[in-house]
Design an enzyme around this catalytic site. Structure first.
Site, mmCIF file in Angstrom:
data_model
loop_
_atom_site.group_PDB
_atom_site.id
_atom_site.type_symbol
_atom_site.label_atom_id
_atom_site.label_comp_id
_atom_site.label_asym_id
_atom_site.label_seq_id
_atom_site.Cartn_x
_atom_site.Cartn_y
_atom_site.Cartn_z
ATOM 1 N N GLY A 61 31.392 -21.927 -3.285
ATOM 2 C CA GLY A 61 32.571 -22.781 -3.079
ATOM 3 C C GLY A 61 32.244 -24.254 -3.263
ATOM 4 N N THR A 121 39.123 -21.279 -8.362
ATOM 5 C CA THR A 121 40.525 -20.993 -8.079
ATOM 6 C C THR A 121 41.288 -22.299 -8.289
ATOM 7 O OG1 THR A 121 40.382 -21.676 -5.778
ATOM 8 C CG2 THR A 121 39.828 -19.362 -6.265
ATOM 9 N N THR A 163 35.540 -22.795 10.929
ATOM 10 C CA THR A 163 36.566 -23.785 11.308
ATOM 11 C C THR A 163 36.916 -23.698 12.800
ATOM 12 O OG1 THR A 163 38.943 -24.216 11.063
ATOM 13 C CG2 THR A 163 38.224 -22.039 10.432
ATOM 14 N N GLU A 219 39.758 -23.567 13.795
ATOM 15 C CA GLU A 219 40.990 -22.790 13.905
ATOM 16 C C GLU A 219 40.746 -21.373 14.416
ATOM 17 O OE1 GLU A 219 43.849 -23.381 10.768
ATOM 18 O OE2 GLU A 219 42.935 -25.281 10.226
ATOM 19 N N TYR A 243 45.044 -17.216 7.719
ATOM 20 C CA TYR A 243 43.833 -17.969 7.346
ATOM 21 C C TYR A 243 42.790 -17.905 8.454
ATOM 22 C CZ TYR A 243 40.740 -22.063 7.077
ATOM 23 O OH TYR A 243 39.635 -22.889 7.108
ATOM 24 N N LYS A 292 39.056 -16.163 8.603
ATOM 25 C CA LYS A 292 37.811 -16.906 8.882
ATOM 26 C C LYS A 292 37.105 -16.295 10.095
ATOM 27 C CE LYS A 292 36.306 -20.100 7.162
ATOM 28 N NZ LYS A 292 35.375 -20.218 6.013
ATOM 29 N N HIS A 335 52.904 -22.151 14.058
ATOM 30 C CA HIS A 335 52.164 -23.408 13.964
ATOM 31 C C HIS A 335 51.344 -23.692 15.223
ATOM 32 C CE1 HIS A 335 52.676 -27.855 12.485
ATOM 33 N NE2 HIS A 335 51.408 -27.484 12.586
HETATM 34 P P1 NAD Z 1 38.785 -25.916 -0.799
HETATM 35 O O1 NAD Z 1 39.980 -25.036 -0.807
HETATM 36 O O2 NAD Z 1 38.887 -27.317 -1.241
HETATM 37 O O3 NAD Z 1 37.636 -25.227 -1.683
HETATM 38 C C1 NAD Z 1 37.317 -23.872 -1.646
HETATM 39 C C2 NAD Z 1 36.417 -23.576 -2.828
HETATM 40 O O4 NAD Z 1 36.045 -22.188 -2.782
HETATM 41 C C3 NAD Z 1 37.088 -23.811 -4.190
HETATM 42 O O5 NAD Z 1 36.199 -24.497 -5.049
HETATM 43 C C4 NAD Z 1 37.371 -22.408 -4.703
HETATM 44 O O6 NAD Z 1 37.362 -22.318 -6.109
HETATM 45 C C5 NAD Z 1 36.214 -21.637 -4.080
HETATM 46 N N1 NAD Z 1 36.502 -20.196 -3.942
HETATM 47 C C6 NAD Z 1 37.617 -19.633 -3.401
HETATM 48 N N2 NAD Z 1 37.522 -18.286 -3.451
HETATM 49 C C7 NAD Z 1 36.315 -18.006 -4.004
HETATM 50 C C8 NAD Z 1 35.636 -16.801 -4.304
HETATM 51 N N3 NAD Z 1 36.189 -15.605 -4.052
HETATM 52 N N4 NAD Z 1 34.406 -16.875 -4.861
HETATM 53 C C9 NAD Z 1 33.843 -18.071 -5.140
HETATM 54 N N5 NAD Z 1 34.449 -19.249 -4.891
HETATM 55 C C10 NAD Z 1 35.667 -19.222 -4.326
HETATM 56 O O7 NAD Z 1 38.213 -25.804 0.679
HETATM 57 P P2 NAD Z 1 37.496 -26.892 1.609
HETATM 58 O O8 NAD Z 1 38.524 -27.656 2.342
HETATM 59 O O9 NAD Z 1 36.447 -27.584 0.841
HETATM 60 O O10 NAD Z 1 36.818 -25.894 2.677
HETATM 61 C C11 NAD Z 1 35.493 -25.400 2.469
HETATM 62 C C12 NAD Z 1 35.099 -24.541 3.652
HETATM 63 O O11 NAD Z 1 35.182 -25.285 4.860
HETATM 64 C C13 NAD Z 1 35.998 -23.310 3.849
HETATM 65 O O12 NAD Z 1 35.190 -22.224 4.221
HETATM 66 C C14 NAD Z 1 36.926 -23.707 4.988
HETATM 67 O O13 NAD Z 1 37.362 -22.582 5.719
HETATM 68 C C15 NAD Z 1 36.003 -24.604 5.797
HETATM 69 N N6 NAD Z 1 36.694 -25.634 6.598
HETATM 70 C C16 NAD Z 1 37.554 -26.504 6.005
HETATM 71 C C17 NAD Z 1 38.170 -27.504 6.777
HETATM 72 C C18 NAD Z 1 39.096 -28.532 6.155
HETATM 73 O O14 NAD Z 1 39.663 -29.348 6.890
HETATM 74 N N7 NAD Z 1 39.264 -28.583 4.858
HETATM 75 C C19 NAD Z 1 37.934 -27.571 8.162
HETATM 76 C C20 NAD Z 1 37.052 -26.632 8.736
HETATM 77 C C21 NAD Z 1 36.432 -25.675 7.938
HETATM 78 P P1 TYD Z 2 46.846 -28.984 7.115
HETATM 79 O O1 TYD Z 2 46.305 -30.175 6.396
HETATM 80 O O2 TYD Z 2 47.504 -27.914 6.323
HETATM 81 O O3 TYD Z 2 45.634 -28.398 7.979
HETATM 82 P P2 TYD Z 2 45.641 -27.251 9.137
HETATM 83 O O4 TYD Z 2 46.965 -26.607 9.206
HETATM 84 O O5 TYD Z 2 44.600 -26.315 8.639
HETATM 85 O O6 TYD Z 2 45.264 -27.961 10.386
HETATM 86 O O7 TYD Z 2 47.883 -29.475 8.203
HETATM 87 C C1 TYD Z 2 47.509 -30.388 9.208
HETATM 88 C C2 TYD Z 2 48.711 -30.595 10.108
HETATM 89 O O8 TYD Z 2 49.746 -31.230 9.368
HETATM 90 C C3 TYD Z 2 49.305 -29.306 10.618
HETATM 91 O O9 TYD Z 2 49.738 -29.499 11.983
HETATM 92 C C4 TYD Z 2 50.493 -29.054 9.732
HETATM 93 C C5 TYD Z 2 50.950 -30.458 9.368
HETATM 94 N N1 TYD Z 2 51.559 -30.594 8.035
HETATM 95 C C6 TYD Z 2 52.835 -31.183 7.902
HETATM 96 O O10 TYD Z 2 53.453 -31.616 8.884
HETATM 97 N N2 TYD Z 2 53.377 -31.268 6.638
HETATM 98 C C7 TYD Z 2 52.722 -30.788 5.534
HETATM 99 O O11 TYD Z 2 53.294 -30.872 4.404
HETATM 100 C C8 TYD Z 2 51.433 -30.213 5.681
HETATM 101 C C9 TYD Z 2 50.676 -29.687 4.495
HETATM 102 C C10 TYD Z 2 50.879 -30.148 6.957
#
Ligand code: NAD
Ligand code: TYD
Length: 340
Positions: free
Chosen positions: A7, A36, A125, A127, A149, A153, A275
């Site tokens: 990823g 993706t 996460t 979550e 989701y 996880k 939510h």
């Molecule tokens: P993202 O959606 O930006 O990136 C996910 C990446 O995984 C993409 O490059 C996608 O192509 C790749 N991918 C998806 N399915 C795949 C598969 N089957 N095989 C190989 N590659 C695949 O996600 P992100 O925000 O960078 O999150 C990365 C990790 O961190 C995730 O595991 C997510 O659960 C975790 N995480 C994210 C957040 C956040 O706020 N973004 C917070 C806590 C944890």
């Molecule tokens: P998001 O960035 O999708 O992260 P997560 O749901 O994984 O925490 O959303 C962050 C917060 O913002 C969540 O409470 C949902 C809210 N939100 C909106 O109010 N409007 C939007 O269009 C989106 C994408 C999120």
């Protein structure tokens, strides 16, 4: 060390690849990414300059490919960022989440077992703990995920822990709070609202706007992940949070202020189904391991907004499809079943 980052073409994974190459001048890094909609080769532009970097396009659920990479590159550590990550998409298409986030993780664990990989770090996460009214979750708290989701996880995390208990695999889990920063796909709150505001488009704030998240700058999370990979204890879980809880309304107004845009851009829309109200973490365990965040929220948000202002070529093509706008309308209109 020879590290496989799955990823790594996504938001956090690509920042982590940059951090690993920069901080460990002898390491080799291989990225496996399915590319993706969320994966973007442009995110790896910096990494590609290094002769110590390799990219393979493919799926973590493809056991033969994973085996070939782990054996061929004599991989010593795997850091698994690969996942389907957006809650709203998980409400629309939960199957992909279960496949990648649970079965994909399990496929990687099998390769760790087969080739005796020295470390497996699962990126998880906050979550998975569910919603908390006050205070923050500890690593020992039970899991209570509420979206497809977070349930997927949690399923991945439980596989990881089962492989530790059953086979003694050298696994570690990090659970971070909401990341923000450059190169985040413009479907998540901060990049969506920043790019919409730049274009004078409405900012769709769900429900009463008082849902709360703890926001961590992506670089701080990646430094924490790197610290855990090198110094964490196997079999352990580490929370990575910033102690920076904000309501979505507060985030929205901070973005509007930085961009000099009017509050009338805020659009009240129906709430997300199921939510979660508030996420927050207790991070004492990571602090005891010697990690601290370095980015105050005001500085991180300013840097993030500036990056999106400076890089319209990165995000404009991603917004043109508007997949989510269309489908969210569908689920808002369809009505939930009355079980709850
Ligand atoms: P993202 O959606 O930006 O990136 C996910 C990446 O995984 C993409 O490059 C996608 O192509 C790749 N991918 C998806 N399915 C795949 C598969 N089957 N095989 C190989 N590659 C695949 O996600 P992100 O925000 O960078 O999150 C990365 C990790 O961190 C995730 O595991 C997510 O659960 C975790 N995480 C994210 C957040 C956040 O706020 N973004 C917070 C806590 C944890
Ligand atoms: P998001 O960035 O999708 O992260 P997560 O749901 O994984 O925490 O959303 C962050 C917060 O913002 C969540 O409470 C949902 C809210 N939100 C909106 O109010 N409007 C939007 O269009 C989106 C994408 C999120």
């Amino acid at each position: 060390m020879r590290v496989l980052v799955t990823g790594g073409a996504g938001f956090i994974g690509s920042h982590y690849v940059d951090v690993r190459l920069r901080r460990h001048p002898r390491d080799q890094v291989v990225v496996l990414d399915k590319l993706t909609y969320a994966g973007n080769p442009a995110n790896l532009a910096e990494a590609r300059k290094s002769p110590r970097f390799r990219f393979v396009k493919g799926d973590i659920c493809d056991a033969r490919l994973v085996d070939r990479i782990v054996r061929g590159h004599r991989i010593e550590a795997i850091v698994n960022f690969a996942a389907e990550t957006h809650v709203d998409r998980s409400i629309l298409t939960p199957e992909e989440f279960a496949k990648t986030d649970v079965l994909g993780t399990q496929t990687l664990l099998e390769a760790v077992r087969k080739f005796k990989v020295k470390r497996f770090l699962q990126i998880s996460t906050d979550e998975v703990y569910g919603s908390i009214e006050r205070g923050g979750f500890k690593e020992t708290d039970p899991l209570k995920p509420s979206s497809p989701y977070s349930a997927s996880k949690a399923g991945g995390d439980l596989q990881v822990l089962a492989y530790w208990h059953t086979y003694g695999l050298p696994v570690i889990i990090t659970r971070s709070s909401n990341n923000y920063g450059p190169r985040q796909y413009p479907e998540k709150l901060i990049p969506l609202f920043v790019t919409n505001a730049i274009e004078n488009q409405p900012l769709p704030l769900y429900g009463d706007g008082l849902n709360t998240r703890d926001w961590i700058y992506v670089e701080d999370n990646c430094l924490g992940v790197d610290h855990v990979l090198d110094h964490g204890r196997v079999g352990e879980i580490y929370n990575l949070g910033a102690g920076n809880t904000r309501t979505n309304r507060e985030i929205t107004f901070a973005i509007l202020k930085l961009l000099g845009k009017p509050a009338r851009l805020i659009q009240k829309v129906p709430d997300r189904w199921g939510h979660d109200r508030r996420y927050a973490l207790n991070t004492r365990k990571m602090q005891a391991l010697g990690w601290r965040t370095q980015w105050p929220f005001v500085r991180g948000l300013r840097a993030t907004v500036q990056w999106y202002q400076d890089h319209p070529e990165w995000w404009r093509p991603l917004k043109s499809g508007d997949y989510l706008k269309y489908y969210k309308k569908q689920y808002a209109g369809r009505g939930r079943q009355q079980g709850k």
